[in-house]
Design a protein around this motif. Structure first.
Motif, short mmCIF file in Angstrom:
data_model
loop_
_atom_site.label_atom_id
_atom_site.label_comp_id
_atom_site.label_asym_id
_atom_site.label_seq_id
_atom_site.Cartn_x
_atom_site.Cartn_y
_atom_site.Cartn_z
N PRO A 47 -24.60 23.55 -16.20
CA PRO A 47 -25.06 22.83 -17.39
C PRO A 47 -24.75 21.34 -17.27
N ALA A 48 -25.65 20.52 -17.74
CA ALA A 48 -25.49 19.07 -17.59
C ALA A 48 -24.31 18.53 -18.38
N ASP A 49 -23.91 19.22 -19.45
CA ASP A 49 -22.84 18.69 -20.30
C ASP A 49 -21.44 19.08 -19.83
N SER A 50 -21.34 19.65 -18.62
CA SER A 50 -20.02 19.99 -18.08
C SER A 50 -19.74 19.12 -16.86
N PRO A 51 -18.52 18.55 -16.76
CA PRO A 51 -18.17 17.77 -15.57
C PRO A 51 -18.32 18.64 -14.33
N LEU A 52 -18.71 18.03 -13.24
CA LEU A 52 -19.04 18.79 -12.04
C LEU A 52 -18.25 18.26 -10.85
N SER A 53 -17.50 19.15 -10.21
CA SER A 53 -16.75 18.79 -9.02
C SER A 53 -17.20 19.71 -7.88
N LEU A 54 -17.76 19.11 -6.84
CA LEU A 54 -18.31 19.87 -5.73
C LEU A 54 -17.58 19.55 -4.43
N ASP A 55 -17.62 20.50 -3.52
CA ASP A 55 -17.03 20.32 -2.19
C ASP A 55 -18.17 20.16 -1.20
N GLY A 56 -18.32 18.96 -0.67
CA GLY A 56 -19.44 18.68 0.23
C GLY A 56 -19.46 19.57 1.45
#
Length: 547
Positions: free
Chosen positions: A401-410
């Protein structure tokens, strides 16, 4: 039987009950069916009886019982149960359920398209980064989500236009021009100017196009630097987005609003609406009348319009161009814009609950990414795509969802493993393509036979169930502006396909005779392939044939 056909059958059963005097209610134009949360509750469920009970003057379970008796006599329906306060749980017979596989294959890319948003004219504005530097990771989320929203709305029947608002007016453009000219002269970046190697590149481009740049008077040199560097940077932004699979129907210039007198005209129109005041030498819009925390200045005391005046003119431009629904997709630092933009809509005579919608996207953090040497202390979108790939970036942005902060591992997104969601879904599609290729080599052909009653394995029932749910998922994702619903659906579909693949063979074993079971399963395989491809396309992600 497709969900639409089942919905029509339920409506027909209700109409028959009304005609027979068993129920006294108005027959709705549409009956909604959904998948039950638990598979053992049947293939489909509807709460129609609960909706009709008040009008019928009878308890919901009585209404449901009347409908159940009618539906049990309907071809293709194996069982109907009345559950809870009055839900109808329906189970299709194998032949009726299996017929869906042929319907999907024959519909092809059109399967999943619906008319839930038909009649709506929508403008979706997103990204809209200042043309003073390259796109970076902060723009990536809305680039992916905005384009997927556009695709979903179009697939649901809306007349939708994607738009990029070019912020090419104001002091930032003067600062941009001064930064480029300083680099062209070999001088340090002016205080508050734009750093980064990309400014050197722009300066070199400007000097190449205008070798006489440094011989021009300062004001003229600044104007030349601004025009040429702006054109080059905007072309870079366009190219980056196109490479990312994001196309805009309209590129709208803020500067054009000022040049064409649209800002002054907007102020006058809002004044005629009765929402403009003159105070302290300035011109104000009474946005506080419509929920804003304070009134906003349109024209300063020195006679210059504010950014807010341009925002008002831009909104009126969208209104004048015939867009009934205007969707703004803004960055995490734009929460303060919600009330003021809705107030503009209200002051313009629109309904802020219907005519304007503002979505805020939260920040994205990507571990392992290298900062851009060209742009300075940011991660460029082009570098991100080069490192991870457009498919992985787009799918990962659309998956939450766009309204949640997003942390990804490249590094995780680069892995070809089932733990990587985009690989998992794409691999399912590639596997369906491989099944079809090998089946063709064995002589299994769809056109030689189809008997949907043969799709009786539990894994086939589960696969057919989720395939039939795709149009509803698309419509709901479009209505809620939530592309992540499609991504999560695709992962569930891939899981059910892989389980079916491990259980049911499409290809005959060695000297085994080819039967209609093999052929019918090929239909199911190809139906899954089509839905996976259609869903990935809605997210702007490719559907590879081989991996």
């Amino acid at each position: 039987m497709t969900p639409e056909e089942l919905s029509a059958a339920i409506r027909a059963a209700l109409a028959q009950a009304v005609a027979a005097g068993e129920l006294s209610v108005d027959v709705p134009d549409e009956v909604r069916v959904e998948r039950p949360k638990q598979r053992e509750h049947g293939d489909w469920t509807t709460n129609l009886a609960l909706q009709l009970a008040k009008g019928a003057g009878r308890p919901p379970r009585e209404v449901a019982t009347v409908l159940a008796e009618r539906l049990r006599a309907t071809d293709g329906i194996a069982a109907v149960d009345v559950a809870g306060p009055g839900f109808l749980n329906l189970t299709l017979d194998a032949a009726s359920a299996g017929e869906l596989a042929r319907s999907i294959v024959e519909a092809g890319p059109a399967f999943g398209r619906n008319d839930s948003a038909a009649g709506s004219t929508v403008n979706v504005e997103f990204v809209s980064a200042n043309p003073t530097g390259p796109l970076h990771i902060g723009h990536t989320r809305w680039a992916a989500l905005g384009d997927s929203m556009r695709r979903l709305l179009a697939a649901s029947g809306a007349d939708v236009t994607s738009e990029y608002y070019i912020n090419d007016a104001g002091s930032q453009m003067d600062t941009f021009a001064a930064s480029v000219l300083a680099r062209a002269k070999g001088e340090p970046t002016p205080e508050g100017g734009y750093p980064g190697g990309y400014v050197d590149d722009l300066a070199a481009t400007v000097r190449q196009q205008r070798p006489d740049l440094l011989e021009l008077p300062e004001d003229e040199a600044l104007a030349v630097a601004r025009e040429l560097a702006y054109a080059a940077q905007l072309a870079d932004i366009r190219g980056t987005l196109e490479d990312f699979g994001v196309h805009f129907d309209v590129w709208f210039s803020e500067a054009a609003l000022h040049e064409q007198g649209a800002v002054a005209q907007a102020v006058q129109r809002l004044r005629e609406q009765g929402h403009v005041d003159d105070a302290d030498g300035a011109v104000w819009l009474r946005t506080s009348d419509f929920g804003d925390d304070k009134d906003r200045v349109l024209i300063r005391a020195d006679g210059n319009p504010t950014y807010f005046a341009a925002d008002a003119a831009y909104y009126l431009s969208k209104k004048d161009r015939g867009f009934d629904e205007k969707i703004y997709l803004l960055g995490a630092d734009h929460h303060g814009y919600i009330a003021r933009l809705k107030a503009i809509a209200a002051c313009a005579g629109d309904d802020p609950q219907h005519n304007i919608e503002i979505r805020i996207g939260q920040l994205v953090n990507l571990g392992g990414a290298k900062l851009s040497k060209r742009a300075g202390n940011i991660i460029e979108l082009r570098d991100l795509v080069s490192w991870i790939g457009s498919d992985a970036v787009r799918y990962s942005m659309a998956r939450y969802p766009a309204d949640s902060p997003l942390s990804l591992d490249g590094e995780e997104l680069r892995k070809q493993s089932n733990d990587n969601p985009v690989f998992y879904v794409q691999y399912a599609h590639a596997r369906t393509a491989n099944v079809a290729r090998l089946a063709a080599e064995d002589g299994v052909r769809r056109e030689d036979g189809f008997d949907p009653a043969l799709l009786g394995d539990p894994t086939e029932a589960a696969l057919l169930a989720i395939l039939g749910d795709f149009p509803r998922v698309v419509a709901q994702a479009a209505e809620l502006r939530e592309p992540h619903r499609v991504a999560r659906y695709l992962e569930d579909l891939a899981a059910r396909f892989h389980k079916w693949y491990d259980t049911c063979r499409v290809r005959p074993l060695r000297d085994e005779e080819i039967t209609d079971t093999h052929r019918t399963r090929l239909w199911l395989n190809d139906a899954t392939r089509q839905v996976l491809a259609n869903g990935l396309d809605l997210l702007g992600v490719s559907a590879p044939e081989r991996m």
